[in-house]
Design a protein around this motif. Structure first.
Motif, PDB file in Angstrom:
ATOM      1  N   THR A 158       0.829  -1.201   0.000  1.00 39.75           N
ATOM      2  CA  THR A 158       0.000   0.000   0.000  1.00 39.75           C
ATOM      3  C   THR A 158       0.869   1.259   0.000  1.00 39.75           C
ATOM      4  OG1 THR A 158      -0.153  -0.156   2.415  1.00 39.75           O
ATOM      5  CG2 THR A 158      -1.987  -1.048   1.140  1.00 39.75           C
ATOM      6  N   TYR A 159       0.336   2.281  -0.607  1.00 37.24           N
ATOM      7  CA  TYR A 159       1.000   3.568  -0.689  1.00 37.24           C
ATOM      8  C   TYR A 159      -0.018   4.646  -0.355  1.00 37.24           C
ATOM      9  CZ  TYR A 159       4.298   0.737  -3.358  1.00 37.24           C
ATOM     10  OH  TYR A 159       5.177  -0.242  -3.756  1.00 37.24           O
ATOM     11  N   TYR A 160       0.452   5.729   0.269  1.00 36.34           N
ATOM     12  CA  TYR A 160      -0.443   6.789   0.706  1.00 36.34           C
ATOM     13  C   TYR A 160       0.125   8.158   0.368  1.00 36.34           C
ATOM     14  CZ  TYR A 160      -2.431   3.033   3.481  1.00 36.34           C
ATOM     15  OH  TYR A 160      -2.998   1.850   3.874  1.00 36.34           O
ATOM     16  N   ALA A 161      -0.790   9.082   0.048  1.00 36.39           N
ATOM     17  CA  ALA A 161      -0.379  10.474  -0.087  1.00 36.39           C
ATOM     18  C   ALA A 161       0.032  10.993   1.294  1.00 36.39           C
ATOM     19  CB  ALA A 161      -1.535  11.307  -0.636  1.00 36.39           C
ATOM     20  N   ASP A 162       0.953  11.929   1.317  1.00 38.62           N
ATOM     21  CA  ASP A 162       1.424  12.478   2.592  1.00 38.62           C
ATOM     22  C   ASP A 162       0.282  13.068   3.411  1.00 38.62           C
ATOM     23  OD1 ASP A 162       4.625  13.715   1.328  1.00 38.62           O
ATOM     24  OD2 ASP A 162       4.013  11.732   2.051  1.00 38.62           O
ATOM     25  N   SER A 163      -0.717  13.603   2.725  1.00 39.12           N
ATOM     26  CA  SER A 163      -1.816  14.278   3.410  1.00 39.12           C
ATOM     27  C   SER A 163      -2.689  13.320   4.221  1.00 39.12           C
ATOM     28  CB  SER A 163      -2.681  15.035   2.401  1.00 39.12           C
ATOM     29  OG  SER A 163      -3.176  14.159   1.410  1.00 39.12           O
ATOM     30  N   VAL A 164      -2.619  12.029   3.930  1.00 39.11           N
ATOM     31  CA  VAL A 164      -3.475  11.063   4.629  1.00 39.11           C
ATOM     32  C   VAL A 164      -2.678  10.001   5.364  1.00 39.11           C
ATOM     33  CG1 VAL A 164      -5.266  11.419   2.897  1.00 39.11           C
ATOM     34  CG2 VAL A 164      -3.759   9.425   2.716  1.00 39.11           C
ATOM     35  N   LYS A 165      -1.376   9.998   5.208  1.00 39.78           N
ATOM     36  CA  LYS A 165      -0.536   8.972   5.821  1.00 39.78           C
ATOM     37  C   LYS A 165      -0.721   8.974   7.334  1.00 39.78           C
ATOM     38  CE  LYS A 165       3.126   8.547   3.463  1.00 39.78           C
ATOM     39  NZ  LYS A 165       4.460   8.777   2.866  1.00 39.78           N
ATOM     40  N   GLY A 166      -0.916   7.794   7.895  1.00 36.86           N
ATOM     41  CA  GLY A 166      -1.125   7.661   9.326  1.00 36.86           C
ATOM     42  C   GLY A 166      -2.575   7.785   9.751  1.00 36.86           C
ATOM     43  N   ARG A 167      -3.433   8.253   8.847  1.00 38.69           N
ATOM     44  CA  ARG A 167      -4.861   8.404   9.171  1.00 38.69           C
ATOM     45  C   ARG A 167      -5.740   7.462   8.361  1.00 38.69           C
ATOM     46  NH1 ARG A 167      -7.375  13.015   7.989  1.00 38.69           N
ATOM     47  NH2 ARG A 167      -6.003  13.554   6.227  1.00 38.69           N
ATOM     48  N   SER A 169      -7.351  -1.435   2.461  1.00 38.13           N
ATOM     49  CA  SER A 169      -7.300  -2.881   2.599  1.00 38.13           C
ATOM     50  C   SER A 169      -8.119  -3.536   1.498  1.00 38.13           C
ATOM     51  CB  SER A 169      -7.814  -3.324   3.976  1.00 38.13           C
ATOM     52  OG  SER A 169      -9.163  -2.940   4.153  1.00 38.13           O
ATOM     53  N   ARG A 170      -7.934  -4.844   1.367  1.00 34.29           N
ATOM     54  CA  ARG A 170      -8.570  -5.577   0.274  1.00 34.29           C
ATOM     55  C   ARG A 170      -9.087  -6.899   0.803  1.00 34.29           C
ATOM     56  NH1 ARG A 170      -4.342  -6.536  -4.198  1.00 34.29           N
ATOM     57  NH2 ARG A 170      -3.709  -8.229  -2.810  1.00 34.29           N
ATOM     58  N   ASP A 171     -10.309  -7.254   0.438  1.00 35.13           N
ATOM     59  CA  ASP A 171     -10.883  -8.559   0.776  1.00 35.13           C
ATOM     60  C   ASP A 171     -11.154  -9.271  -0.536  1.00 35.13           C
ATOM     61  OD1 ASP A 171     -12.476 -10.742   1.460  1.00 35.13           O
ATOM     62  OD2 ASP A 171     -13.455  -9.679   3.107  1.00 35.13           O
ATOM     63  N   ASN A 172     -10.246 -10.140  -0.925  1.00 31.37           N
ATOM     64  CA  ASN A 172     -10.381 -10.815  -2.226  1.00 31.37           C
ATOM     65  C   ASN A 172     -11.614 -11.713  -2.277  1.00 31.37           C
ATOM     66  OD1 ASN A 172      -8.084  -9.562  -3.203  1.00 31.37           O
ATOM     67  ND2 ASN A 172      -6.732 -11.262  -2.669  1.00 31.37           N
TER      68      ASN A 172
END
Length: 125
Positions: free
Chosen positions: A58-67, A71-74
């Protein structure tokens, strides 16, 4: 017809939480890189997060990282975006998208093949 359907948006107070869902039909999203984007009024579309199809990274923009948590449910062919500690600046229409992309990081928006219709998230007291 291939579809992505988002749900879970709504009105929440600052500091609150929401969980967005994105369900896929007629394709297996586990094989794709899935992304969440958002667009606020008068602003350009912004990539929020992505989850890589090959290994679930997973990767996140700095503006939302940590918040935010992606996730994925195959088994349910569904992805989720858990959004905590929401801020007024998180207010936007949120879109999920699928890309046949297997590189590092999140691909740009134009590389996504399928898009959902969007769900509104409003953070306000």
């Amino acid at each position: 017809q291939v579809q992505l359907v988002e749900s879970g948006g709504g009105l929440v107070q600052p500091g609150g939480s929401l969980r967005l869902s994105c369900a896929a039909s007629l394709f297996t999203l586990g094989y794709y890189t899935m992304g969440w984007f958002r667009q606020a009024p008068g602003k350009e579309r912004e990539g929020v997060s992505c989850i890589r199809g090959s290994d679930g990274a997973t990767y996140y923009a700095d503006s939302v990282k940590g918040r935010f948590t992606f996730s994925r449910d195959n088994a349910k062919n569904t992805v989720y975006l858990q959004m905590n500690s929401l801020k007024p600046e998180d207010t936007a229409v949120y879109y999920c998208a699928a890309a046949g992309y297997y590189g590092v990081g999140c691909p740009p928006g134009q590389q996504y093949d399928y898009w959902g219709q969007g769900t509104q998230v409003t953070v306000s007291s």
